[in-house]
Scaffold this active site. Structure first.
Site, PDB file in Angstrom:
ATOM      1  CE  LYS A 179      -3.957   1.773   2.730  1.00 52.15           C
ATOM      2  NZ  LYS A 179      -4.768   1.492   3.925  1.00 52.15           N
TER       3      LYS A 179
ATOM      4  CB  SER B 239      -8.085   3.358   3.204  1.00 48.81           C
ATOM      5  OG  SER B 239      -7.283   2.772   4.179  1.00 48.81           O
TER       6      SER B 239
ATOM      7  CB  SER C 140      -8.239   0.405   6.033  1.00 47.78           C
ATOM      8  OG  SER C 140      -8.981   1.583   6.277  1.00 47.78           O
TER       9      SER C 140
END
Lengths: 461, 95, 472
Positions: free
Chosen positions: C73, C148, C172
């Protein structure tokens, strides 16, 4: 505080390096960095708290103090708020108690350098170095007492080895809050905060000015405005800080990156035991055990390294010679240190040599005058006194026969002086002594010479 | 949440909001706060002396006081928007 | 499963270079469809792959994740590569150091092929707040992948990488895993070092793996977990061999279903799937019972106070002075701060900073932040009590399956409520896993969530593996 590395990262805690050479992701607030606390900083904070008579909170909490400023890499400072490390201490200034409300740990900000062309330059070397903020209760009664408090604070913290407390280098900084109230009232008046004082004298003068200013305001307007004022050393006035906003809202909250700091009782005890004797205790010992005067003891205990030196030198000088050694250290040695502009810890005369020299004066091996020469050679060449005396043949002449001879000779060679002496001008003996000293290149024991001359001259009567 | 208050909060956070944003946020924040207000119904002890995020273990782990030179000093300077002659630079601070 | 690939690479039967090349190709192809990536690291990845193949050739041990292409990420630092946090603020930022979790992946032989797209600064539940365009769900590109860790979930779901790292602050990792039909784990708080993870909410954030299979998640956790001196919140508890007992089954395990999670707001199909899953577990020897988490109704409120509060402080550093966006033409310093943060941050980020600043401000601290921390304690106590009677908790991961792009843009509270089953775990610091449990009638993935007490990851993997088998 004196530590090898910064409070929350491993960068070196060093003053005076080229800018931005002791930085890393943590102390420049890069994304993703986390604080890791320095063990020594904790110990120093405990040491300082103990030196200031504070209770050490076995659990204390770090909090984020939030505000935006270019010298603050994260735009928050890691400090302590509700639960500081040390609380409820006191220092005594001329017997009066100045209460210390708290002593807490926090990280320092970087340094701003204002430049031409509307640019401010930032050096993050200092950012993240460990600070201990020490806050008094409003017990300080005058600007002079404030300066005295700082001097004692400095002395104690230097003794504890916590910090150099050098206002010039910024290792001791001071902000003051001051208010006036009518003589018979216990209530505190409206206070102003005074910042930017860079020396003890500056503190005194700034507070003196501000007190007078407040008095004027109170007389004319009846009310002092609560504000922050900057001391301007050059124009000797305090000026309002022209900020548009009201008081900062620091939005403190416990720092979630740092669990509470828990200090074991054993650790506190360990540190307590390792604490040095403090100036007042040291002074007491010097006056009681070694019978030094208050004044002398005071001068010696002014700095820990000086009294440490003295006590070590005392071992070779002999306790009975404490007074003489004290004179030599405070006058000759420190005088030389000052005139050569070196740090006391860098001076070249070993304490055991100093002590031995004093011993040799007292036992008559050398005269006081000779000793001055010996001292100079010790300073320049670092040799022990006995070696110097032997090499330069400075041993004092003390044998009665020899002295008798030389005195006799001096009397023969100076008939006019003898006449004057016998005629009642006994003061001229000094000149005779002087002539003997010249003859012997200062090696004759002046006291014995004086005695002998009188003896011989009396006989002449 | 009135406009003046929104501006005050934005100032504290160094955020500059457009007129539109001020209005939108005002409404949205009011909604969110209305939602979180339900917390007042929860029965909690009055004092949580030290608010801790997670349970206390033996407390903060300390690191030995050793210094090192970080390998990324040059990288840090390189990514700075304005670094010159040894300093990070910024518009003058008015004080 | 990555086990086979790793074995082949270690035995020299398969070259990592080939695997990685294939992965990079797929990623490039998928990028125009799903927008999963912010940076694809072709050169660095191939270098790494070659190095792994070299190790194998020399007879050296390349590590437990030898040559596997993984994605990370884009809020975790990897030295020398860009990191944006999907924000204009960090559009040109190059990481000066490497995050511990990333370092561990590299030391284990994994090859990092890309940095994935995400909600800006990890604030969002749909993948729509990225400054680089939304991520699309590979199952149905009209729909959100969740957030997210949107790009990480999509990349794994599309088969472009063999695993990915995400970060989980309120769900997330788990929520996008659920919506994309992959496995996602949030470890116990403190299990995985946060050093090098751009902080959102420091007391809630954890890095976790997203993978196609439960066993792969266990494999990755084993590599990235462990005490890190650089993270003061890191736990020194030792890392178990999570892979060893993964197929042990659920016989004898007590599983609780919180009644508060099965009521209003939960879609009918998802509810049914969770109930069916419970029945299947029972048939495999588990004992199912209903439990109660009394303070469940407060969890989202607590999260939306504590999260933004901590975030407002964590994001204060973004001012364009040491790094990041520095727009020109500011007259003075204050203007410079405001301009950078105005242009650098998107609406959701600004909103949360405003909220966080407010709840911490003078006069409101006690009412909001302090109160929220106390209710947080109640939420933790609920779990402690529940776990005195059960070994695992079963629940849906999200109340609905993937909704359409743009559907919840104006419904803030609705968006926030999609975190309702996941936020409590972050607040309590306990681990949880989302495992694929088939699809709904529209063909969209449904996820089941298992929750365990602190450090109960091994049990999570066991339960999740069993559920995975039902729907394989």
């Amino acid at each position: 505080m004196k530590t090898e590395s910064k409070l929350f990262c491993g960068c070196q805690n060093k003053y005076g390096s080229p800018p931005n050479t002791h930085i890393c992701p943590v102390c420049t607030g890069q994304p993703g960095v986390l604080p890791v606390m320095n063990e020594k900083a904790m110990e120093q904070a405990v040491r300082a708290s103990l030196a200031l008579g504070c209770a050490v909170n076995r659990t204390s909490v770090f909090a984020r103090k939030q505000y935006f400023y270019p010298d603050l890499p994260k735009n928050y400072q890691i400090s302590q708020y509700k639960i500081p490390l040390g609380e409820n201490g006191a220092l005594y200034v001329d017997g009066e108690k100045i209460s210390i409300e708290r002593a807490h740990l926090e990280e320092d900000a970087g340094k701003l350098v204002h430049s031409r062309g509307g640019i401010t330059k930032i050096d993050y070397n200092r950012g993240g170095t460990p600070l201990l903020e020490i806050v008094t209760r409003p017990d300080i009664k005058s600007p002079a007492q404030a300066a005295d408090y700082l001097k004692i604070l400095r002395q104690r913290l230097r003794y504890a080895g916590v910090s150099d407390c050098d206002m010039e280098k910024g290792s001791l900084r001071c902000d003051a809050n001051i208010s006036l109230s009518p003589g018979d009232s216990d209530r505190l008046g409206t206070k102003t905060e005074v910042k930017n004082m860079n020396s003890f004298k500056g503190v005194f003068r700034a507070l003196e000015y501000e007190a007078k200013r407040q008095e004027k305001v109170l007389t004319e307007k009846g009310e002092v405005m609560q504000e922050t004022r900057l001391w301007d050393e050059d124009s000797s006035v305090t000026k309002t800080m022209r900020t548009k906003e009201e008081a900062h809202d620091y939005r403190y909250f416990p720092d979630p990156d740092l669990p509470p700091l828990v200090i074991r009782q054993e650790k506190i005890d360990e540190i307590k035991v390792s604490m040095p004797e403090f100036p007042s205790q040291r002074k007491k010992r010097l006056t009681e055990k070694f019978k030094l005067s208050e004044y002398d003891a005071g001068v010696l205990t002014g700095e820990k390294e000086v009294v440490d030196y003295f006590e070590e030198a005392l071992e070779t000088a002999g306790y009975e010679n404490a007074k003489k050694l004290s004179n030599w250290v405070t006058v000759e040695l420190m005088g030389r240190v000052n005139s050569e502009n070196v740090q006391f810890c860098d001076q070249p005369v070993k304490p055991e040599y100093m002590g031995k020299m004093v011993f040799l004066i007292k036992d008559g091996t050398i005269s006081g005058k000779m000793a001055k020469k010996v001292f100079d050679i010790m300073w320049d060449e670092g040799k022990p006194p006995e070696e110097i005396i032997r090499e330069k043949g400075m041993k004092q002449i003390t044998s009665q026969d020899k002295i008798s001879d030389i005195c006799g000779k001096a009397i023969e060679e100076n008939p006019e002086l003898v006449e004057k002496y016998l005629g009642g001008k006994t003061g001229v003996i000094g000149a005779l002594v002087g002539s003997v000293m010249r003859e012997t290149k200062g090696q004759a024991n002046p006291k014995l010479v004086n005695e002998k001359l009188r003896q011989l001259l009396e006989k002449k009567k | 949440m009135d406009r003046e208050f929104i501006e005050k909060i934005a100032e504290l956070a160094r955020l500059e909001l457009s007129e539109e944003e001020k209005e939108t946020f005002s409404g949205q924040l009011t909604d969110i706060l209305g939602y979180v207000d339900k917390l007042s119904q929860a029965h909690t002890d009055k004092e949580l002396g030290k608010h801790l995020s997670h349970e206390e273990s033996e407390g903060l782990k300390l690191r030995p006081d050793i210094s090192r030179r970080h390998e990324s000093i040059r990288d840090i300077k390189r990514i700075a928007p304005d670094f010159k002659d040894g300093y990070f630079r910024v518009r003058k601070v008015i004080e | 499963m990555i086990k086979e690939t790793i074995e082949k690479i270690k035995q020299g039967r398969l070259k990592s270079a080939r695997v990685v090349e294939e992965s990079l190709k797929k990623a490039r192809q998928g990028q125009s469809r799903y927008n999963s990536y912010i940076t694809i690291l072709d050169e660095k990845a191939m270098q790494r792959a070659d190095y792994i193949d070299d190790c194998v050739k020399k007879g050296e041990d390349p590590g437990p994740l030898a040559g596997i292409p993984v994605a990370v990420k884009d809020n975790m630092l990897y030295r020398g590569t860009p990191m944006t946090c999907a924000s204009e603020m960090l559009r040109n930022y190059i990481s000066p150091y490497t995050a511990t979790a990333v370092k561990k992946l590299l030391e284990a032989g994994a090859v990092i092929v890309a940095k994935t797209n995400m909600d800006e600064f990890a604030m969002g539940s749909s993948g729509e707040t990225s400054a680089f365009g939304p991520v699309r769900n590979p199952i149905d590109t009209e729909r959100i992948p969740g957030g997210s860790s949107s790009g990480s979930a999509a990349a794994v779901a599309a088969g472009e990488v063999m695993g990915a790292l995400g970060s989980d602050t309120g769900g997330s990792v788990r929520q996008p895993a659920s919506m994309c039909g992959v496995v996602g784990l949030k470890p116990t708080y403190g299990m995985v070092s946060r050093y090098g993870l751009s902080a959102f909410a420091s007391s809630l954030d954890q890095i976790g793996p997203l993978t196609g299979k439960v066993e792969d998640a266990a494999r990755i956790l084993k590599v990235i977990a462990g005490f890190d001196q650089k993270d003061s919140t890191s736990v020194d508890i030792g890392v178990s061999d999570y892979v060893k007992d993964v197929d042990k089954g659920v016989d004898g395990l007590k599983v609780g279903i919180p009644k508060e999670y099965m009521g209003e707001g939960l879609s009918g199909e998802v509810r049914q799937r969770v109930e069916n899953t419970a029945q299947k577990l029972e048939r495999k020897g588990a004992r199912i019972r209903e439990i109660s988490l009394k303070s469940a109704e407060y969890a989202v409120a607590v999260y939306y106070i504590i999260g933004p509060a901590e975030a407002s402080a964590n994001l204060a550093r973004y001012d364009g002075i040491r790094y990041g966006l520095r727009p020109g033409n500011s007259k003075n310093l204050k203007e410079q701060y405001k301009k950078a943060r105005k242009e650098g941050f998107g609406a959701e980020v600004k909103r949360r900073i405003m909220l966080g600043t407010y709840v911490l401000s003078s006069g409101y601290y006690d009412e909001y932040y302090s109160k929220a921390q106390r209710v947080r304690k109640l939420i933790k106590e609920d779990f402690d009590e529940a776990f005195s009677g059960v070994d695992l908790i079963l629940s849906p991961t999200t109340p609905t399956t993937a909704f359409k792009l743009g559907e919840k843009s104006d419904d803030l509270i609705g968006m926030y409520m999609s975190d309702v089953y996941t936020v409590s775990c972050n607040l309590a610091g306990i681990p949880a896993i989302s495992v694929p449990a088939g699809k709904d009638s529209a063909g969209l993935p449904i996820g089941c969530q298992l929750i365990s007490p602190s450090f109960g990851e091994a049990l999570l993997f066991r339960g999740a593996r069993q559920i995975e088998k039902f729907y394989e």
